[in-house]
Design a protein around this motif. Structure first.
Motif, PDB file in Angstrom:
ATOM      1  N   GLY A  55      25.025  39.709  40.946  1.00  0.00           N
ATOM      2  CA  GLY A  55      25.893  39.827  39.788  1.00  0.00           C
ATOM      3  C   GLY A  55      25.137  39.612  38.494  1.00  0.00           C
ATOM      4  O   GLY A  55      25.359  40.310  37.501  1.00  0.00           O
TER       5      GLY A  55
ATOM      6  N   GLY B 181      25.954  37.175  46.202  1.00  0.00           N
ATOM      7  CA  GLY B 181      26.819  37.543  45.097  1.00  0.00           C
ATOM      8  C   GLY B 181      26.307  37.111  43.745  1.00  0.00           C
ATOM      9  O   GLY B 181      26.297  37.886  42.792  1.00  0.00           O
TER      10      GLY B 181
ATOM     11  N   GLY C 180      30.082  38.845  43.091  1.00  0.00           N
ATOM     12  CA  GLY C 180      29.171  39.661  42.280  1.00  0.00           C
ATOM     13  C   GLY C 180      29.871  40.303  41.100  1.00  0.00           C
ATOM     14  O   GLY C 180      29.340  40.328  39.982  1.00  0.00           O
TER      15      GLY C 180
ATOM     16  N   VAL D 127      23.433  42.482  45.956  1.00  0.00           N
ATOM     17  CA  VAL D 127      24.773  42.007  46.326  1.00  0.00           C
ATOM     18  C   VAL D 127      25.114  42.412  47.750  1.00  0.00           C
ATOM     19  O   VAL D 127      25.567  41.599  48.561  1.00  0.00           O
ATOM     20  CB  VAL D 127      25.833  42.558  45.344  1.00  0.00           C
TER      21      VAL D 127
ATOM     22  N   GLU E 288      31.465  38.219  48.948  1.00  0.00           N
ATOM     23  CA  GLU E 288      30.290  38.344  48.086  1.00  0.00           C
ATOM     24  C   GLU E 288      30.474  39.449  47.062  1.00  0.00           C
ATOM     25  O   GLU E 288      29.990  39.341  45.934  1.00  0.00           O
ATOM     26  CB  GLU E 288      29.039  38.617  48.930  1.00  0.00           C
TER      27      GLU E 288
END
Lengths: 256, 174
Positions: free
Chosen positions: B40, B36, B120, B26, B116
């Motif tokens: 994630g 992201g 995430g 991330v 981002e």
């Protein structure tokens, strides 16, 4: 249309082999009636697709496909199989209207790709409109690039950028970044901060987060909405059943 | 699966590394492949692995449902909040130059990083939510709405498809 350069990529045998495997796996996913095997085949399909993306040098897409397709999707499909069971009922006949519609749509899509520029064509609109600006800001500051060493960069095939050699017009001026780019047309170079603090060597992330920031925001909202839908659909039924269980338990306790 | 010693020990050792790698993906989205969404998903898969090996109840104690719900909303709030801050600072929505008006490139970098992070966080929470709800409702939804297995019913001799209740059509003797 500009004259077409015959571009036979070196990885053509690998592309064809992967395409062959993907067709086999896709056919098997549709035909098999054991849904556990179908879940495993879907994971294999995602793995092959991420290899295809990696073959096209689309590393971010390959990363996402491997993580989401082969990871999360598979576990969610297996979780859904717990609810529905692992055998699919036998279908002995082909659904002809669906098959015809799919064949027509697929043929139309393949016919539409004839007009697209060749893969890696330097004169394609994406390589001559936005990408040179972003490349000039990002790639020049990498080690071995023109700013840090003073020598011209060995360009990868298809890239047409040099720092300071930017398209003259800017169609939109909404970013502060574009202002910096515009100023650099008169000044020779960007300020070299010596670290990665003011630019992004990965070209995809600025595209997603800055040039297409609205799209990424709504994608995040869509993922959040999917989570809400799952909560609404599946969590409520569990609460009702817990209340039923409580009522039953208290009824039995009261009856005795 | 908790009784399998090898699974349990290896999982406990792997989960911190998976989380660190997810966080790395991330935060370093601008420097290499990642960002992201990918990070994630990896972060979410660490918690899903814990739930798979140690059971959904243990995983619920580790990360309660309310925390996940709040976290999922928090990510979208961060993303839209950055855009709204840019708007309140006098420029357009999601115009990152508003974060540091004197330093456009640094402002872009800051804006993309914050955004981002938001993505995430939301993606990780939603992946865990989806897995939790699907895993916990497994079987309960089926018991209330059973889907008949065709071959089983034919083997047991039940009527399939069910005949309409009518005196004209004689009942099928199995």
């Amino acid at each position: 249309m500009s004259q077409r350069v015959v571009a036979m990529p070196d990885t053509l045998p690998l592309d064809l082999f992967l395409l062959f495997l993907i067709l086999i796996v896709a056919f098997a996913v549709v035909v098999t009636r054991n849904l556990m095997a179908m879940a495993a085949l879907l994971a294999i399909y995602s793995l092959l697709m991420s290899l295809v993306w990696a073959n096209m040098w689309a590393m971010d897409v390959a990363f996402t496909e491997a993580a989401v397709g082969a990871g999360i999707s598979t576990i969610l499909v297996i979780g859904a199989l717990v609810t529905t069971g692992v055998r699919e009922k036998a279908r002995n006949q082909v659904h002809w209207p669906a098959l015809i519609v799919v064949l027509i749509t697929g043929t139309a899509l393949m016919y539409g790709t004839i007009d697209m520029p060749l893969f890696g064509d330097p004169t394609a609109p994406i390589h001559s409109h936005v990408v040179p600006e972003y490349m000039a800001q990002d790639v020049g500051k990498v080690e071995g690039g023109p700013i840090l060493t003073g020598k011209p960069h060995r360009l990868p095939p298809g890239a047409i950028f040099e720092t300071g050699n930017l398209p003259p017009e800017h169609s939109h001026d909404e970013d502060g970044h574009h202002d910096a780019v515009h100023q650099s047309q008169t000044k020779p170079a960007h300020v070299n901060h010596g670290d990665f603090s003011h630019h992004a060597p990965n070209l995809v992330t600025p595209m997603l987060a800055s040039y297409r920031g609205y799209d990424t925001m709504f994608e995040t909202a869509v993922i959040f909405t999917a989570g809400i839908s799952v909560i609404l659909l599946l969590r409520a039924s569990r609460k009702e059943e817990e209340e039923e269980a409580d009522v039953n338990a208290s009824g039995q306790g009261g009856g005795e | 699966m908790k009784d399998q010693g090898v699974l349990r020990i290896v999982t406990k050792w792997m989960i911190p590394f998976i989380m660190v790698f997810g966080f790395y993906v991330v935060t370093h989205g601008e420097l290499g492949p990642g960002g992201g969404f990918q990070g994630g998903v990896i972060l979410g898969s660490a918690f899903i692995l814990y739930a798979l090996v140690f059971g959904a109840d243990h995983a619920d104690k580790v990360v309660p449902r309310r925390v996940l719900d709040v976290t999922a909303s928090l990510g979208v709030l961060i993303y839209a909040g950055v855009g709204t801050y840019c708007m309140l600072a006098g420029r357009a929505f999601l115009d990152y130059g508003a974060i540091a008006p004197l330093d456009p490139a640094g402002a872009e970098s800051w804006g993309m990083t914050l955004v981002e992070y938001g993505v995430g966080i939301t993606v990780a929470a939603v992946m865990i939510i989806c897995f939790n709800e699907v895993a916990r409702s497994g079987g309960r939804v089926a018991r209330s709405n059973p889907i008949p297995d065709v071959q089983e019913m034919e083997r047991l001799g039940h009527d399939f498809p069910p005949r309409p209740p009518s005196s004209i059509i004689p009942p099928k003797t199995s």
